[in-house]
Design a protein around this motif. Sequence first.
Motif, PDB file in Angstrom:
ATOM      1  N   ARG A  28      30.883  43.650  23.945  1.00  0.00           N
ATOM      2  CA  ARG A  28      31.308  43.526  22.551  1.00  0.00           C
ATOM      3  C   ARG A  28      31.488  44.849  21.818  1.00  0.00           C
ATOM      4  NH1 ARG A  28      30.930  38.298  20.203  1.00  0.00           N
ATOM      5  NH2 ARG A  28      30.203  36.852  21.767  1.00  0.00           N
ATOM      6  N   TYR A  29      30.899  45.922  22.349  1.00  0.00           N
ATOM      7  CA  TYR A  29      30.944  47.212  21.664  1.00  0.00           C
ATOM      8  C   TYR A  29      31.376  48.318  22.613  1.00  0.00           C
ATOM      9  CZ  TYR A  29      28.275  44.685  18.183  1.00  0.00           C
ATOM     10  OH  TYR A  29      27.867  43.757  17.269  1.00  0.00           O
ATOM     11  N   PHE A  73      36.693  40.694  24.439  1.00  0.00           N
ATOM     12  CA  PHE A  73      35.545  40.021  25.039  1.00  0.00           C
ATOM     13  C   PHE A  73      35.731  38.509  25.135  1.00  0.00           C
ATOM     14  CE2 PHE A  73      34.524  41.078  20.637  1.00  0.00           C
ATOM     15  CZ  PHE A  73      34.219  39.850  20.098  1.00  0.00           C
ATOM     16  N   GLU A  74      36.982  38.054  25.101  1.00  0.00           N
ATOM     17  CA  GLU A  74      37.239  36.631  25.359  1.00  0.00           C
ATOM     18  C   GLU A  74      37.169  36.388  26.860  1.00  0.00           C
ATOM     19  OE1 GLU A  74      40.939  35.498  23.681  1.00  0.00           O
ATOM     20  OE2 GLU A  74      40.249  35.714  21.625  1.00  0.00           O
ATOM     21  N   PRO A  75      36.718  35.223  27.278  1.00  0.00           N
ATOM     22  CA  PRO A  75      36.659  34.938  28.708  1.00  0.00           C
ATOM     23  C   PRO A  75      38.030  35.059  29.349  1.00  0.00           C
ATOM     24  CG  PRO A  75      35.484  33.261  27.456  1.00  0.00           C
ATOM     25  CD  PRO A  75      36.189  34.139  26.472  1.00  0.00           C
ATOM     26  N   GLY A  76      38.080  35.736  30.471  1.00  0.00           N
ATOM     27  CA  GLY A  76      39.339  35.903  31.196  1.00  0.00           C
ATOM     28  C   GLY A  76      40.183  37.068  30.738  1.00  0.00           C
ATOM     29  N   ALA A  77      39.791  37.748  29.665  1.00  0.00           N
ATOM     30  CA  ALA A  77      40.570  38.894  29.166  1.00  0.00           C
ATOM     31  C   ALA A  77      40.248  40.129  30.001  1.00  0.00           C
ATOM     32  CB  ALA A  77      40.245  39.169  27.701  1.00  0.00           C
ATOM     33  N   SER A  78      41.232  40.965  30.224  1.00  0.00           N
ATOM     34  CA  SER A  78      41.039  42.194  30.973  1.00  0.00           C
ATOM     35  C   SER A  78      40.596  43.296  30.024  1.00  0.00           C
ATOM     36  CB  SER A  78      42.339  42.601  31.669  1.00  0.00           C
ATOM     37  OG  SER A  78      42.193  43.849  32.286  1.00  0.00           O
ATOM     38  N   ASN A  79      39.630  44.103  30.425  1.00  0.00           N
ATOM     39  CA  ASN A  79      39.129  45.203  29.588  1.00  0.00           C
ATOM     40  C   ASN A  79      39.828  46.511  29.905  1.00  0.00           C
ATOM     41  OD1 ASN A  79      37.288  43.650  28.158  1.00  0.00           O
ATOM     42  ND2 ASN A  79      35.747  43.861  29.739  1.00  0.00           N
ATOM     43  N   GLU A  89      16.460  42.518  33.525  1.00  0.00           N
ATOM     44  CA  GLU A  89      16.729  41.997  32.183  1.00  0.00           C
ATOM     45  C   GLU A  89      17.400  43.049  31.305  1.00  0.00           C
ATOM     46  OE1 GLU A  89      14.183  40.145  28.480  1.00  0.00           O
ATOM     47  OE2 GLU A  89      13.412  39.937  30.514  1.00  0.00           O
ATOM     48  N   ALA A  90      16.967  44.295  31.406  1.00  0.00           N
ATOM     49  CA  ALA A  90      17.566  45.372  30.615  1.00  0.00           C
ATOM     50  C   ALA A  90      19.030  45.575  30.993  1.00  0.00           C
ATOM     51  CB  ALA A  90      16.790  46.660  30.798  1.00  0.00           C
ATOM     52  N   VAL A  91      19.346  45.468  32.275  1.00  0.00           N
ATOM     53  CA  VAL A  91      20.730  45.615  32.731  1.00  0.00           C
ATOM     54  C   VAL A  91      21.592  44.495  32.152  1.00  0.00           C
ATOM     55  CG1 VAL A  91      22.222  45.589  34.761  1.00  0.00           C
ATOM     56  CG2 VAL A  91      20.069  46.828  34.823  1.00  0.00           C
ATOM     57  N   ALA A 150      24.748  44.954  29.592  1.00  0.00           N
ATOM     58  CA  ALA A 150      26.060  44.408  29.944  1.00  0.00           C
ATOM     59  C   ALA A 150      26.616  43.544  28.815  1.00  0.00           C
ATOM     60  CB  ALA A 150      25.966  43.604  31.239  1.00  0.00           C
ATOM     61  N   CYS A 151      25.782  42.748  28.190  1.00  0.00           N
ATOM     62  CA  CYS A 151      26.223  41.907  27.066  1.00  0.00           C
ATOM     63  C   CYS A 151      26.638  42.758  25.870  1.00  0.00           C
ATOM     64  CB  CYS A 151      25.119  40.931  26.667  1.00  0.00           C
ATOM     65  SG  CYS A 151      24.816  39.652  27.890  1.00  0.00           S
TER      66      CYS A 151
END
Length: 58
Positions: free
Chosen positions: A13-14, A51-57, A2-4, A8-9
Amino acid sequence: MEAVLVLACIAQRYRIKLAPDHHEVTPLPALTLRPKNGLRIMIEERDAEAFEPGASNF
């Protein structure tokens, strides 16, 4: 596990960086490996596109 998932979430975003005035990171071996004296970090919000779905980071 759960911590992982929570980390990840947050990381989606940050952007997490070490603070500029941070001390040297020394590992402290115990039951789990952790930094001695903790970590000083800075958190910056990522761009909306990052952080949009499908966007590359990359």
